[in-house]
Write a protein that holds these residues in place. Structure first.
Motif, PDB file in Angstrom:
ATOM      1  N   THR A 216      13.530  45.780  23.270  1.00 49.54           N
ATOM      2  CA  THR A 216      14.456  46.600  24.067  1.00 49.54           C
ATOM      3  C   THR A 216      13.881  46.919  25.434  1.00 49.54           C
ATOM      4  O   THR A 216      14.625  47.137  26.393  1.00 49.54           O
ATOM      5  CB  THR A 216      14.785  47.916  23.330  1.00 49.54           C
ATOM      6  OG1 THR A 216      13.553  48.590  23.008  1.00 49.54           O
ATOM      7  CG2 THR A 216      15.536  47.624  22.033  1.00 49.54           C
ATOM      8  N   SER A 217      12.547  46.951  25.527  1.00 52.34           N
ATOM      9  CA  SER A 217      11.894  47.244  26.802  1.00 52.34           C
ATOM     10  C   SER A 217      10.599  46.453  26.871  1.00 52.34           C
ATOM     11  O   SER A 217       9.716  46.620  26.021  1.00 52.34           O
ATOM     12  CB  SER A 217      11.595  48.740  26.933  1.00 52.34           C
ATOM     13  OG  SER A 217      10.681  48.981  27.984  1.00 52.34           O
TER      14      SER A 217
ATOM     15  N   ALA B  77       6.962  47.302  25.129  1.00 54.33           N
ATOM     16  CA  ALA B  77       6.309  46.314  24.257  1.00 54.33           C
ATOM     17  C   ALA B  77       4.879  46.054  24.713  1.00 54.33           C
ATOM     18  O   ALA B  77       3.964  45.932  23.886  1.00 54.33           O
ATOM     19  CB  ALA B  77       7.110  45.014  24.258  1.00 54.33           C
ATOM     20  N   LEU B  78       4.668  45.974  26.022  1.00 55.80           N
ATOM     21  CA  LEU B  78       3.326  45.756  26.553  1.00 55.80           C
ATOM     22  C   LEU B  78       2.427  46.956  26.283  1.00 55.80           C
ATOM     23  O   LEU B  78       1.254  46.803  25.942  1.00 55.80           O
ATOM     24  CB  LEU B  78       3.402  45.464  28.054  1.00 55.80           C
ATOM     25  CG  LEU B  78       4.004  44.111  28.444  1.00 55.80           C
ATOM     26  CD1 LEU B  78       4.263  44.050  29.941  1.00 55.80           C
ATOM     27  CD2 LEU B  78       3.082  42.967  28.030  1.00 55.80           C
TER      28      LEU B  78
ATOM     29  N   ALA C  25       4.227  43.588  34.186  1.00 53.99           N
ATOM     30  CA  ALA C  25       2.871  43.536  33.628  1.00 53.99           C
ATOM     31  C   ALA C  25       1.821  44.012  34.620  1.00 53.99           C
ATOM     32  O   ALA C  25       0.813  44.611  34.223  1.00 53.99           O
ATOM     33  CB  ALA C  25       2.554  42.114  33.172  1.00 53.99           C
ATOM     34  N   ILE C  26       2.026  43.777  35.893  1.00 50.27           N
ATOM     35  CA  ILE C  26       1.008  44.138  36.884  1.00 50.27           C
ATOM     36  C   ILE C  26       0.750  45.636  36.891  1.00 50.27           C
ATOM     37  O   ILE C  26      -0.354  46.094  37.197  1.00 50.27           O
ATOM     38  CB  ILE C  26       1.424  43.637  38.291  1.00 50.27           C
ATOM     39  CG1 ILE C  26       0.213  43.681  39.238  1.00 50.27           C
ATOM     40  CG2 ILE C  26       2.575  44.444  38.850  1.00 50.27           C
ATOM     41  CD1 ILE C  26       0.476  43.016  40.573  1.00 50.27           C
TER      42      ILE C  26
ATOM     43  N   PHE D 137       4.741  39.331  20.646  1.00 44.68           N
ATOM     44  CA  PHE D 137       6.113  39.826  20.579  1.00 44.68           C
ATOM     45  C   PHE D 137       7.066  38.855  21.254  1.00 44.68           C
ATOM     46  O   PHE D 137       6.667  38.031  22.097  1.00 44.68           O
ATOM     47  CB  PHE D 137       6.230  41.226  21.208  1.00 44.68           C
ATOM     48  CG  PHE D 137       5.903  41.282  22.678  1.00 44.68           C
ATOM     49  CD1 PHE D 137       6.869  41.041  23.643  1.00 44.68           C
ATOM     50  CD2 PHE D 137       4.613  41.582  23.099  1.00 44.68           C
ATOM     51  CE1 PHE D 137       6.568  41.095  24.995  1.00 44.68           C
ATOM     52  CE2 PHE D 137       4.299  41.643  24.444  1.00 44.68           C
ATOM     53  CZ  PHE D 137       5.277  41.396  25.397  1.00 44.68           C
ATOM     54  N   ASN D 138       8.334  38.959  20.864  1.00 45.58           N
ATOM     55  CA  ASN D 138       9.411  38.136  21.410  1.00 45.58           C
ATOM     56  C   ASN D 138      10.023  38.896  22.591  1.00 45.58           C
ATOM     57  O   ASN D 138      10.706  39.899  22.398  1.00 45.58           O
ATOM     58  CB  ASN D 138      10.457  37.870  20.324  1.00 45.58           C
ATOM     59  CG  ASN D 138      11.587  36.977  20.798  1.00 45.58           C
ATOM     60  OD1 ASN D 138      11.770  36.757  21.997  1.00 45.58           O
ATOM     61  ND2 ASN D 138      12.381  36.469  19.853  1.00 45.58           N
ATOM     62  N   TYR D 139       9.757  38.415  23.800  1.00 49.60           N
ATOM     63  CA  TYR D 139      10.225  39.142  24.981  1.00 49.60           C
ATOM     64  C   TYR D 139      11.749  39.149  25.098  1.00 49.60           C
ATOM     65  O   TYR D 139      12.315  40.003  25.800  1.00 49.60           O
ATOM     66  CB  TYR D 139       9.606  38.546  26.255  1.00 49.60           C
ATOM     67  CG  TYR D 139      10.165  37.198  26.662  1.00 49.60           C
ATOM     68  CD1 TYR D 139      11.251  37.098  27.524  1.00 49.60           C
ATOM     69  CD2 TYR D 139       9.594  36.015  26.185  1.00 49.60           C
ATOM     70  CE1 TYR D 139      11.763  35.861  27.895  1.00 49.60           C
ATOM     71  CE2 TYR D 139      10.109  34.787  26.536  1.00 49.60           C
ATOM     72  CZ  TYR D 139      11.188  34.712  27.398  1.00 49.60           C
ATOM     73  OH  TYR D 139      11.703  33.485  27.747  1.00 49.60           O
TER      74      TYR D 139
END
Length: 296
Positions: free
Chosen positions: A201-202, A206-207, A230-231, A195-197
């Motif tokens: 929108t969030s 996305a993660l 991410a953590i 995905f394009n970070y």
């Protein structure tokens, strides 16, 4: 006598590097002599431009020094029987068109290097960036088949190799990059999700969408906000390999972010920073494996 062009660091970077921070100069190289220290004259064919140069230049360089970096160079004159004229080597001699060497710090390209394979890969997939991916993934993350791996800056020289090695190792791989073209590239080279970070929108959503069950391994090239989010999506006993912090290299003021202690404690995570030179004694092993995978 050969005249070399060299790029020197005229001024330490403030914010993003600018052309005016560099100066192009010419230096005269001495002739090679029998019995002298300098045994080899080389001409650079490819020069590296890598993110590490930004923080390392501040730490290790003085203004006026030749810019650090690695090159693939061709030997054009030799008084050392171990190096034949026309052979290609990897040298860590900075941004310069020509150099002289005693041969001690040069690394010949593997004899098994196919003629059809671009020699520029010795500065990428089959070079320091590829080795960073290889040792970071296998020795720091210690990935196992069936695990889910997250990589940011995934279309870069390191991240793209991390993803492909993880796929070879039987993992699900999720990658983040900064453009739609890069996302398409990640899909092309085998990433399961990408995905394009910059356009989601969030980042948190996305993660989660890419891997609802979370992540076993996070190969972090970016740091900053991405790492802070991410953590929290790591699985229990997850491993985080901290390779870089490119989101912060050009900051004039240090970023302030959330603290990592709570998710690390409750998820019992292991987070380890590393520099690829830790495995200098195993570079031949890594290069051999990377070259084999590329050829296949």
């Amino acid at each position: 006598m050969v005249t070399a062009k060299v790029w020197v660091l005229k001024k330490h970077f403030e914010g993003f590097p600018k052309t005016s921070d560099f100066d192009l100069k010419q230096i005269e190289l001495p002739n090679l002599k029998d019995g002298g220290k300098w045994k080899l004259l080389l001409e650079s064919v490819f020069l590296s431009v890598d993110p590490y140069m930004r923080p390392y230049s501040r730490r290790d360089m003085k203004e006026g020094d030749i810019m650090i970096g690695t090159q693939v160079a061709r030997i054009i004159e030799s008084k050392n029987p171990a190096f034949t004229v026309g052979a290609f080597v990897v040298a860590r001699s900075g941004w310069r068109t020509h150099l002289i060497s005693d041969g001690k710090d040069l690394q010949l390209l593997p004899s098994s290097w196919p003629e059809s394979l671009p020699k520029s890969l010795a500065l990428g997939t089959v070079g320091m960036p590829g080795l960073t991916a290889y040792f970071g993934l296998l020795e720091v993350c210690k990935v196992k088949p069936g695990e889910t791996v997250l990589v940011n800056a995934a279309a870069g020289a390191v991240g793209s190799v991390v993803g492909q090695l993880a796929k070879i190792g039987g993992c699900k791989v999720v990658g983040s990059a900064g453009s739609d073209d890069k996302v398409a590239y990640l899909k092309k080279i085998g990433f399961d999700e990408a995905f394009n970070y910059k356009t989601v929108t969030s980042l948190d959503e996305a993660l989660r969408k890419a891997s609802p069950d979370g992540y076993d391994c996070f190969f972090d090239n970016v740091g900053g906000e991405f790492a802070s989010i991410a953590i929290n999506q790591m699985k229990k006993y997850g491993r985080i390999a901290v390779c870089g912090a490119i989101s912060q290299y050009n900051d004039s003021m240090p970023q302030k972010g959330p603290y990592v202690q709570v998710p690390m404690i409750f998820k019992e995570l292991r987070m380890e920073g590393f520099i690829v030179t830790r495995w200098n004694n195993r570079w031949e092993e890594g290069l051999k494996a990377l070259l084999k995978w590329v050829v296949e």
